[in-house]
Design an enzyme around this catalytic site. Sequence first.
Site, PDB file in Angstrom:
ATOM      1  N   HIS A   1       0.845  -1.196   0.000  1.00 61.37           N
ATOM      2  CA  HIS A   1       0.000   0.000   0.000  1.00 61.37           C
ATOM      3  C   HIS A   1       0.880   1.246   0.000  1.00 61.37           C
ATOM      4  O   HIS A   1       1.332   1.713   1.047  1.00 61.37           O
ATOM      5  CB  HIS A   1      -0.909  -0.002   1.239  1.00 61.37           C
ATOM      6  CG  HIS A   1      -1.951   1.068   1.238  1.00 61.37           C
ATOM      7  ND1 HIS A   1      -3.304   0.788   1.215  1.00 61.37           N
ATOM      8  CD2 HIS A   1      -1.865   2.421   1.258  1.00 61.37           C
ATOM      9  CE1 HIS A   1      -3.990   1.927   1.218  1.00 61.37           C
ATOM     10  NE2 HIS A   1      -3.126   2.924   1.253  1.00 61.37           N
TER      11      HIS A   1
ATOM     12  N   HIS B   1       1.010   5.008  -2.377  1.00 65.37           N
ATOM     13  CA  HIS B   1       0.614   5.867  -3.487  1.00 65.37           C
ATOM     14  C   HIS B   1       1.876   6.442  -4.110  1.00 65.37           C
ATOM     15  O   HIS B   1       2.682   7.073  -3.417  1.00 65.37           O
ATOM     16  CB  HIS B   1      -0.292   6.991  -2.990  1.00 65.37           C
ATOM     17  CG  HIS B   1      -1.541   6.503  -2.328  1.00 65.37           C
ATOM     18  ND1 HIS B   1      -2.752   6.433  -2.996  1.00 65.37           N
ATOM     19  CD2 HIS B   1      -1.773   6.040  -1.077  1.00 65.37           C
ATOM     20  CE1 HIS B   1      -3.679   5.957  -2.165  1.00 65.37           C
ATOM     21  NE2 HIS B   1      -3.100   5.708  -0.998  1.00 65.37           N
TER      22      HIS B   1
ATOM     23  N   HIS C   1      -9.855   1.338  -0.255  1.00 60.04           N
ATOM     24  CA  HIS C   1      -9.640   2.109   0.965  1.00 60.04           C
ATOM     25  C   HIS C   1     -10.946   2.127   1.767  1.00 60.04           C
ATOM     26  O   HIS C   1     -11.996   2.515   1.241  1.00 60.04           O
ATOM     27  CB  HIS C   1      -9.259   3.545   0.638  1.00 60.04           C
ATOM     28  CG  HIS C   1      -7.841   3.725   0.191  1.00 60.04           C
ATOM     29  ND1 HIS C   1      -7.336   3.115  -0.928  1.00 60.04           N
ATOM     30  CD2 HIS C   1      -6.826   4.460   0.718  1.00 60.04           C
ATOM     31  CE1 HIS C   1      -6.065   3.468  -1.075  1.00 60.04           C
ATOM     32  NE2 HIS C   1      -5.731   4.277  -0.094  1.00 60.04           N
TER      33      HIS C   1
ATOM     34  N   GLU D   1     -10.657   4.033   7.453  1.00 62.46           N
ATOM     35  CA  GLU D   1      -9.564   4.947   7.807  1.00 62.46           C
ATOM     36  C   GLU D   1     -10.203   6.226   8.351  1.00 62.46           C
ATOM     37  O   GLU D   1     -10.326   6.397   9.552  1.00 62.46           O
ATOM     38  CB  GLU D   1      -8.691   5.233   6.587  1.00 62.46           C
ATOM     39  CG  GLU D   1      -7.528   6.189   6.871  1.00 62.46           C
ATOM     40  CD  GLU D   1      -6.819   6.652   5.602  1.00 62.46           C
ATOM     41  OE1 GLU D   1      -5.693   7.159   5.734  1.00 62.46           O
ATOM     42  OE2 GLU D   1      -7.395   6.540   4.501  1.00 62.46           O
TER      43      GLU D   1
ATOM     44  N   ASP E   1       2.054   3.930   2.989  1.00 62.32           N
ATOM     45  CA  ASP E   1       0.987   4.793   2.487  1.00 62.32           C
ATOM     46  C   ASP E   1       1.525   5.955   1.632  1.00 62.32           C
ATOM     47  O   ASP E   1       1.561   5.858   0.413  1.00 62.32           O
ATOM     48  CB  ASP E   1       0.138   5.303   3.646  1.00 62.32           C
ATOM     49  CG  ASP E   1      -1.239   5.779   3.213  1.00 62.32           C
ATOM     50  OD1 ASP E   1      -1.621   5.556   2.051  1.00 62.32           O
ATOM     51  OD2 ASP E   1      -1.951   6.365   4.049  1.00 62.32           O
ATOM     52  N   ASP E   2       1.879   7.067   2.259  1.00 68.54           N
ATOM     53  CA  ASP E   2       2.456   8.239   1.581  1.00 68.54           C
ATOM     54  C   ASP E   2       3.645   8.687   2.428  1.00 68.54           C
ATOM     55  O   ASP E   2       3.572   9.708   3.123  1.00 68.54           O
ATOM     56  CB  ASP E   2       1.425   9.372   1.476  1.00 68.54           C
ATOM     57  CG  ASP E   2       0.161   8.951   0.753  1.00 68.54           C
ATOM     58  OD1 ASP E   2       0.144   8.993  -0.486  1.00 68.54           O
ATOM     59  OD2 ASP E   2      -0.807   8.573   1.442  1.00 68.54           O
TER      60      ASP E   2
END
Length: 322
Positions: A11, A13, A189, A192, A270-271
């Site tokens: 996961h 981006h 997603h 969250e 994630d990011d």
Amino acid sequence: MTSHLKKVELHCHLEGAAPPALTLAQARKYNIDVSEYLKDGTYVWHDFASFLECYDKISEVYKSAEDYALLTETYLAELADVGTIYSELIVSPDHGKRIGLGADAYIDGVCEGIRRARETSGIEARLIVTGERHFGPDSVVGAAEYAAKAQKPLITGFNLAGEERMGRVADYARAFDIARDIGLGLTIHAGEVCGAFSVADALDVVRPARIGHGVRAIEDSALVSRLADLGTVLEVCPGSNIALKVFPDFASHPLRKLKEAGVRVTISSDDPPFFHTSLKREYDLAASAFGFSDAEIDQLTRTGIEAAFVDEETRQALLARI
């Protein structure tokens, strides 16, 4: 702390993994002012909505296929340096269109970056095409249709991301039907920003193999049991969850509770630079904040490979590397 362990990430981006130094160089290359969003080597945002705004603004400095090849190669090299053997990158064809590059050139650039990284370090990577729910159902269907016709072998999954509070999962069901029909792995997603109900909706409507985040399922014990029974894999990103205040601290984060309840979990970043983290830090947190042993962390990694959207030959080759 976990430098000796092999790592897997399901996961992440792609634009959200952009190193600030590379972004600054790109901004200078195109004479784009990002000073409001990038200060002293740090991306600037204050809540989920402003994070999305910052993410979109930062993404604007990557404009050509070569820019995307460089971004992809740079991030995968960073992963390989800490022992990562496999990565799945979340990409958006719509983004390629919005910046005037076009979806094909955008994806081709990313694929070239994957090729270079594999050649240099041996890291394997695949792409998950994502629809962004804050652009509406038609946009998300368009992303699924692109994945269906693109004939890009590295595209192996489909996802729904973006503003989780916009619409219900059912609004985007057709996109997942398109992706399912062509054999793409499904992840979404949920759980969250929104609560346990969003995870239940995802299970009911999409029947995904995996859920991105999914951690707020902990609010519903019956739902946790359902996840365990189904074998649905959660792509858990603890550092992101704390940065976005999904949970106030790691002591209250449910990663260990979910695993002990029999839910299949993995760890991702994630990011990463947006959340002051990295995949290495996430693995280190698994040991330091959650108390997982090396053997337990290896099991999280195996779960990641078992749930990866790859062919069986690649899966077995990856498992043999742990």
